[in-house]
Design a protein around this motif. Sequence first.
Motif, mmCIF file in Angstrom:
data_model
loop_
_atom_site.group_PDB
_atom_site.id
_atom_site.type_symbol
_atom_site.label_atom_id
_atom_site.label_comp_id
_atom_site.label_asym_id
_atom_site.label_seq_id
_atom_site.Cartn_x
_atom_site.Cartn_y
_atom_site.Cartn_z
ATOM 1 N N UNK A 1 87.305 -67.150 -41.486
ATOM 2 C CA UNK A 1 87.353 -65.737 -41.136
ATOM 3 C C UNK A 1 88.001 -64.944 -42.276
ATOM 4 N N UNK A 2 87.569 -63.737 -42.383
ATOM 5 C CA UNK A 2 88.112 -62.908 -43.443
ATOM 6 C C UNK A 2 89.510 -62.435 -43.088
ATOM 7 N N UNK A 3 90.355 -62.264 -44.100
ATOM 8 C CA UNK A 3 91.674 -61.707 -43.877
ATOM 9 C C UNK A 3 92.025 -60.793 -45.034
ATOM 10 N N UNK A 4 92.930 -59.876 -44.777
ATOM 11 C CA UNK A 4 93.394 -58.927 -45.770
ATOM 12 C C UNK A 4 94.913 -58.998 -45.817
ATOM 13 N N UNK A 5 95.453 -59.081 -47.013
ATOM 14 C CA UNK A 5 96.901 -59.201 -47.170
ATOM 15 C C UNK A 5 97.457 -58.030 -47.952
ATOM 16 N N UNK B 34 86.920 -50.716 -30.778
ATOM 17 C CA UNK B 34 88.290 -50.655 -30.269
ATOM 18 C C UNK B 34 89.156 -51.612 -31.069
ATOM 19 N N UNK B 35 90.364 -51.137 -31.361
ATOM 20 C CA UNK B 35 91.330 -51.930 -32.117
ATOM 21 C C UNK B 35 92.669 -51.916 -31.388
ATOM 22 N N UNK B 36 93.391 -53.021 -31.515
ATOM 23 C CA UNK B 36 94.753 -53.107 -30.990
ATOM 24 C C UNK B 36 95.704 -53.143 -32.177
ATOM 25 N N UNK B 37 96.705 -52.271 -32.156
ATOM 26 C CA UNK B 37 97.696 -52.262 -33.231
ATOM 27 C C UNK B 37 99.072 -52.514 -32.635
ATOM 28 N N UNK B 38 99.545 -53.722 -32.801
ATOM 29 C CA UNK B 38 100.890 -54.061 -32.359
ATOM 30 C C UNK B 38 101.896 -53.491 -33.350
ATOM 31 N N UNK B 39 103.127 -53.379 -32.910
ATOM 32 C CA UNK B 39 104.173 -52.789 -33.745
ATOM 33 C C UNK B 39 104.332 -53.561 -35.048
ATOM 34 N N UNK B 40 104.267 -52.859 -36.164
ATOM 35 C CA UNK B 40 104.459 -53.495 -37.456
ATOM 36 C C UNK B 40 103.251 -54.241 -37.983
ATOM 37 N N UNK B 41 102.129 -54.108 -37.299
ATOM 38 C CA UNK B 41 100.907 -54.806 -37.707
ATOM 39 C C UNK B 41 99.795 -53.817 -37.992
ATOM 40 N N UNK B 42 98.772 -54.298 -38.659
ATOM 41 C CA UNK B 42 97.577 -53.493 -38.846
ATOM 42 C C UNK B 42 96.676 -53.599 -37.625
ATOM 43 N N UNK B 44 93.824 -54.620 -35.153
ATOM 44 C CA UNK B 44 93.019 -55.842 -34.979
ATOM 45 C C UNK B 44 91.803 -55.515 -34.124
ATOM 46 N N UNK B 45 90.660 -55.972 -34.579
ATOM 47 C CA UNK B 45 89.380 -55.668 -33.942
ATOM 48 C C UNK B 45 89.276 -56.338 -32.578
ATOM 49 N N UNK B 46 88.955 -55.536 -31.564
ATOM 50 C CA UNK B 46 88.759 -56.070 -30.214
ATOM 51 C C UNK B 46 87.262 -56.279 -29.967
ATOM 52 N N UNK B 47 86.513 -55.190 -30.001
ATOM 53 C CA UNK B 47 85.058 -55.280 -29.872
ATOM 54 C C UNK B 47 84.422 -53.969 -30.284
ATOM 55 N N UNK B 48 83.086 -54.025 -30.370
ATOM 56 C CA UNK B 48 82.296 -52.880 -30.806
ATOM 57 C C UNK B 48 81.136 -52.676 -29.844
ATOM 58 N N UNK B 49 80.851 -51.416 -29.539
ATOM 59 C CA UNK B 49 79.744 -51.077 -28.656
ATOM 60 C C UNK B 49 78.725 -50.201 -29.361
ATOM 61 N N UNK B 50 77.478 -50.546 -29.132
ATOM 62 C CA UNK B 50 76.365 -49.758 -29.659
ATOM 63 C C UNK B 50 75.227 -49.870 -28.669
ATOM 64 N N UNK B 51 74.576 -48.778 -28.388
ATOM 65 C CA UNK B 51 73.473 -48.748 -27.417
ATOM 66 C C UNK B 51 73.907 -49.386 -26.090
ATOM 67 N N UNK B 52 75.125 -49.060 -25.695
ATOM 68 C CA UNK B 52 75.693 -49.448 -24.398
ATOM 69 C C UNK B 52 75.875 -50.957 -24.241
ATOM 70 N N UNK B 53 75.856 -51.667 -25.360
ATOM 71 C CA UNK B 53 76.071 -53.113 -25.295
ATOM 72 C C UNK B 53 77.185 -53.531 -26.250
ATOM 73 N N UNK B 57 82.598 -59.045 -31.121
ATOM 74 C CA UNK B 57 83.856 -59.216 -30.426
ATOM 75 C C UNK B 57 84.840 -59.937 -31.313
ATOM 76 N N UNK B 58 86.083 -59.509 -31.271
ATOM 77 C CA UNK B 58 87.139 -60.189 -32.001
ATOM 78 C C UNK B 58 87.756 -61.281 -31.144
ATOM 79 N N UNK B 59 88.878 -61.791 -31.577
ATOM 80 C CA UNK B 59 89.522 -62.916 -30.912
ATOM 81 C C UNK B 59 90.438 -62.434 -29.777
ATOM 82 N N UNK B 60 89.839 -61.866 -28.770
ATOM 83 C CA UNK B 60 90.581 -61.378 -27.606
ATOM 84 C C UNK B 60 90.012 -62.024 -26.345
ATOM 85 N N UNK B 61 90.884 -62.291 -25.358
ATOM 86 C CA UNK B 61 90.413 -62.971 -24.138
ATOM 87 C C UNK B 61 89.505 -62.072 -23.299
ATOM 88 N N UNK B 62 88.885 -62.706 -22.310
ATOM 89 C CA UNK B 62 87.953 -61.985 -21.435
ATOM 90 C C UNK B 62 88.628 -60.915 -20.596
#
Lengths: 113, 113
Positions: A1-5, B34-42, B44-53, B57-62
């Motif tokens: 997987x790609x990463x950025x530092x 959608x992205x999640x940004x925890x404190x002190x972090x960049x 992180x990709x959650x998922x992407x939607x296009x044409x309602x689908x 998906x990133x490494x996030x649980x169901x």
Amino acid sequence: AQSVSQHNHHVILSEAASLELGCNYSYGGTVNLFWYVQYPGQHLQLLLKYFSGDPLVKGIKGFEAEFIKSKFSFNLRKPSVQWSDTAEYFCAATQGSFNKFYFGSGTKLNVKP
Amino acid sequence: DAGVTQSPTHLIKTRGQQVTLRCSPKSGHDTVSWYQQALGQGPQFIFQYYEEEERQRGNFPDRFSGHQFPNYSSELNVNALLLGDSALYLCASSLHRDNSPLHFGNGTRLTVT
């Protein structure tokens, strides 16, 4: 997987000092690179981007970045910073698929007047 | 004006609860990520939607799910909230083509107690 530092987590400079923020990416294939900036209380904004061609790209507000493929780097530079450049800077990369961005952890820049 | 609007701006929930966050993309954009940004972090990709689908998906649980509506707006749903879900959730819109930069909203700050 790609990463950025981004290895500089917090940088403090005086006005008129020169700036260079480091960014390294891990992906070896085609890569698109971006720098985003987040001013205090504002949303992330695009500073500049690199897709192909001239490896030296110029962005808004006097910022520029150089893509060095052999070093997997895309460092951000500005010859003379201003107090208004105080912000958090994020490097990001995409691996060619549609808009799946990988972000670095960010560098907080504090410019003292 | 961010162009991308998110609601609410802040939210406090209890562990185990469910939450829905909303996003309206910039005018003319058809893709929402959608992205999640925890404190002190960049971000992180959650998922992407296009044409309602969901397209990527990133490494996030169901527990993390989403939806896109015909007007391109989107929702992010998180079920069975954990303390670790506390973060800034960013919505970004773009055009569905390679190299299209992301335009971010101001985010929703979620606190799970």
